[in-house]
Design a protein around this motif. Structure first.
Motif, PDB file in Angstrom:
ATOM      1  N   VAL A   1      39.614  46.098  34.529  1.00  0.00           N
ATOM      2  CA  VAL A   1      40.324  46.303  35.969  1.00  0.00           C
ATOM      3  C   VAL A   1      41.626  47.062  35.834  1.00  0.00           C
ATOM      4  O   VAL A   1      42.518  46.667  35.139  1.00  0.00           O
ATOM      5  CB  VAL A   1      40.649  44.797  36.463  1.00  0.00           C
TER       6      VAL A   1
ATOM      7  N   ILE B   1      36.851  48.627  37.723  1.00  0.00           N
ATOM      8  CA  ILE B   1      37.414  48.174  39.021  1.00  0.00           C
ATOM      9  C   ILE B   1      38.857  49.009  39.156  1.00  0.00           C
ATOM     10  O   ILE B   1      39.517  48.505  38.305  1.00  0.00           O
ATOM     11  CB  ILE B   1      37.290  46.953  39.159  1.00  0.00           C
TER      12      ILE B   1
ATOM     13  N   ARG C   1      40.935  39.629  40.155  1.00  0.00           N
ATOM     14  CA  ARG C   1      39.871  40.668  40.773  1.00  0.00           C
ATOM     15  C   ARG C   1      38.588  40.623  39.997  1.00  0.00           C
ATOM     16  O   ARG C   1      37.452  40.718  40.305  1.00  0.00           O
ATOM     17  CB  ARG C   1      40.434  41.792  40.861  1.00  0.00           C
TER      18      ARG C   1
ATOM     19  N   GLU D   1      34.474  39.559  40.362  1.00  0.00           N
ATOM     20  CA  GLU D   1      33.363  40.373  40.251  1.00  0.00           C
ATOM     21  C   GLU D   1      32.506  39.985  39.048  1.00  0.00           C
ATOM     22  O   GLU D   1      31.407  40.370  38.898  1.00  0.00           O
ATOM     23  CB  GLU D   1      33.954  41.430  39.820  1.00  0.00           C
TER      24      GLU D   1
END
Length: 117
Positions: free
Chosen positions: A41, A66, A80, A84
């Protein structure tokens, strides 16, 4: 991207990690345990972190990147990544960490054999 569900999701938040991320990612992808996905991320890095990770994604389908829309810090980046994650188990690794080659195999074997949640 891999089709089958990975057993382990490794989430790596990163911000301006161009000098260290390659070693951290290599230590994860070279694990003896292969049934994992790596979710990186990017928290709005201003250096070449994104380009380095894009090359890694191209070479290994277990890796996803991401991108955060705004810099929110490592906690938000981890959240986050968890949203996912597809693995049965989730773990975290920072972009400046290095993982021993059998670490995830040992941990996953123990989790399976003892029914650890």
């Amino acid at each position: 991207m891999i089709d089958e569900k990975p057993f382990l999701s490794v989430i790596m938040p990163v911000y301006n990690g161009e000098n260290v991320i390659k070693d951290a990612v290599d230590s994860i992808l070279k694990q003896s345990f292969k049934n994992l996905e790596l979710i990186i991320v990017d928290d709005c890095s201003k250096d070449s972190t994104r380009q380095i990770v894009e090359e890694i994604v191209f070479d290994d389908a277990r890796v996803r990147i991401i991108s955060q829309n705004t810099n929110q810090g490592p906690g938000a980046a981890k959240n986050r990544g968890m949203a996912e994650a597809r693995g049965e188990y989730v773990t975290f690794c920072d972009c400046d960490d290095w993982i021993e080659p059998n670490m995830y195999e040992d941990l996953c074997k123990t989790a399976k054999s003892k029914g650890i949640d």
